[in-house]
Design a protein around this motif. Structure first.
Motif, short mmCIF file in Angstrom:
data_model
loop_
_atom_site.label_atom_id
_atom_site.label_comp_id
_atom_site.label_asym_id
_atom_site.label_seq_id
_atom_site.Cartn_x
_atom_site.Cartn_y
_atom_site.Cartn_z
N UNK A 43 0.85 -1.12 -0.05
CA UNK A 43 -0.09 0.07 0.11
C UNK A 43 0.94 1.09 0.12
N UNK A 44 2.21 1.17 -0.42
CA UNK A 44 3.08 2.30 -0.35
C UNK A 44 2.85 3.28 -1.40
N UNK A 45 2.79 4.56 -1.08
CA UNK A 45 2.66 5.71 -1.89
C UNK A 45 3.86 5.90 -2.53
N UNK A 46 3.66 5.65 -3.95
CA UNK A 46 4.85 5.56 -4.73
C UNK A 46 4.89 7.02 -5.67
N UNK A 47 6.21 7.34 -6.21
CA UNK A 47 6.25 8.40 -6.97
C UNK A 47 5.30 8.36 -8.16
N UNK A 95 3.24 5.70 -12.92
CA UNK A 95 2.86 5.36 -14.70
C UNK A 95 3.80 4.29 -15.30
N UNK A 96 5.05 4.15 -14.66
CA UNK A 96 5.81 2.89 -15.30
C UNK A 96 5.00 1.63 -14.98
N UNK A 97 4.65 1.52 -13.84
CA UNK A 97 4.14 0.22 -13.35
C UNK A 97 2.91 -0.10 -14.07
N UNK A 98 2.13 0.95 -14.17
CA UNK A 98 0.79 0.96 -14.91
C UNK A 98 0.88 0.58 -16.20
N UNK A 99 2.11 1.15 -16.91
CA UNK A 99 2.36 0.73 -18.48
C UNK A 99 2.75 -0.68 -18.53
N UNK A 128 -0.91 -12.26 -14.54
CA UNK A 128 0.32 -12.38 -15.17
C UNK A 128 0.99 -11.01 -14.72
N UNK A 129 0.26 -9.94 -14.89
CA UNK A 129 0.72 -8.34 -14.52
C UNK A 129 1.36 -8.42 -13.13
N UNK A 130 0.51 -9.00 -12.34
CA UNK A 130 0.95 -8.78 -10.73
C UNK A 130 2.26 -9.75 -10.57
N UNK A 131 2.07 -10.76 -11.18
CA UNK A 131 3.38 -11.58 -11.17
C UNK A 131 4.79 -10.83 -11.57
N UNK A 132 4.73 -10.08 -12.71
CA UNK A 132 5.39 -9.48 -13.29
C UNK A 132 6.00 -8.25 -12.30
N UNK A 133 4.95 -7.59 -11.77
CA UNK A 133 5.22 -6.75 -10.98
C UNK A 133 6.22 -6.84 -9.78
N UNK A 150 -2.29 0.27 -5.49
CA UNK A 150 -2.92 1.47 -6.11
C UNK A 150 -2.67 1.10 -7.61
N UNK A 151 -1.68 0.79 -8.13
CA UNK A 151 -1.39 0.51 -9.53
C UNK A 151 -2.45 -0.39 -9.96
N UNK A 152 -2.64 -1.64 -9.06
CA UNK A 152 -3.56 -2.67 -9.58
C UNK A 152 -4.94 -2.29 -9.56
N UNK A 153 -5.49 -1.34 -8.59
CA UNK A 153 -6.84 -0.71 -8.60
C UNK A 153 -7.16 0.00 -9.87
N UNK A 154 -6.03 0.91 -10.08
CA UNK A 154 -6.13 1.71 -11.15
C UNK A 154 -6.09 0.96 -12.59
N UNK A 155 -5.35 -0.09 -12.69
CA UNK A 155 -5.29 -0.96 -13.72
C UNK A 155 -6.85 -1.73 -13.92
#
Ligand SMILES: [Zn+2]
Ligand SMILES: [Zn+2]
Length: 235
Positions: free
Chosen positions: A79-83, A88-92, A151-156, A166-171
């Motif tokens: 749940x870390x707040x990231x830059x 954006x990079x992880x979302x991509x 698959x995306x979760x495993x790559x992250x 937050x990336x997963x929720x947005x995605x």
């Protein structure tokens, strides 16, 4: 709130939104003209029929996602707040991984006649599609497509040691909005402004020609592998 509860809340909210937008389009279709790709002829009876399979698939996808995240374990979710740049990079990365996965299985389901007949032909029965028809598919296809998220979760996790929630929720939310848009039958933003972003017209042509345009999020895979279809390529 843990990772699972947050993601399931997004899932449920997305599904209700998909249902509401689809119903709105079915009811108001005649009055909506801007960017319309084809004339639809809908009845509420058709909508209800499609909803039955969509609800079944939504339930299966929720079970698969819940089970997978449970197996991965809470300790791998952060749940870390990231830059913003990292977000954006992880979302991509999530979008790109899921797109490659979907392109691969979608193309396989078209090139293998058995898979097309037994599984993928169900999705192509939705003519013309309504936004929520991304869930109108054989349950095996629905589960296969949903695996792109896992698959995306495993790559992250491989890249950063954890999957940022937050990336997963947005995605998850973006993914539903994108699928609603490409099955809507409306091209609101002209394609020339979208570059390599997969448009509604791109997927509309897939349903129109029953082949090609296998990717969803971007168009570069279809361009790269010569599977793009449009008015020019089918002349
Ligand atoms: Zn297809
Ligand atoms: Zn489709």
């Amino acid at each position: 709130m843990n990772a699972l509860t947050l993601l399931m809340s997004i899932f449920v909210f997305s599904f209700i939104l998909a249902f509401a937008i689809s119903y709105f389009i079915v009811l108001k279709e005649e009055k909506l003209q801007y960017g319309k790709l084809y004339t639809k002829e809908f009845t509420v009876k058709m909508f209800v029929y499609r909803c039955r399979l969509a609800i079944k698939n939504f339930t299966l996808i929720s079970i698969l996602t819940t089970a997978s995240l449970h197996i991965i374990g809470d300790s791998f979710f952060s749940f870390e707040k990231i830059a913003i740049w990292k977000f954006a990079f992880l979302f991509f990365v999530m979008v790109a991984i899921d797109d490659v996965w979907f392109y691969s299985i979608h193309r396989l389901m078209h090139t293998n006649k058995y898979l097309y007949k037994k599984i993928h032909s169900v999705h192509h029965q939705a003519v013309p599609p309504i936004p929520m028809d991304f869930l109108f598919a054989h349950p095996i296809e629905a589960l296969g497509a949903a695996f792109g998220l896992i698959l995306g979760v495993l790559v992250l996790i491989l890249l950063t040691g954890n999957a940022n929630i937050y990336v997963l929720a947005a995605y998850s939310f973006y993914r539903t909005l994108h699928e609603l848009e490409v099955h809507s039958g409306f091209q609101i933003i002209p394609e020339k402004y979208l570059g390599l972003i997969g448009s509604s017209k791109h997927h509309f042509n897939h349903h129109k020609y029953h082949k090609g345009n296998y990717a969803s999020a971007f168009t570069y895979l279809d361009k790269l592998f010569g599977t793009e279809v449009n008015e020019k390529t089918t002349k």
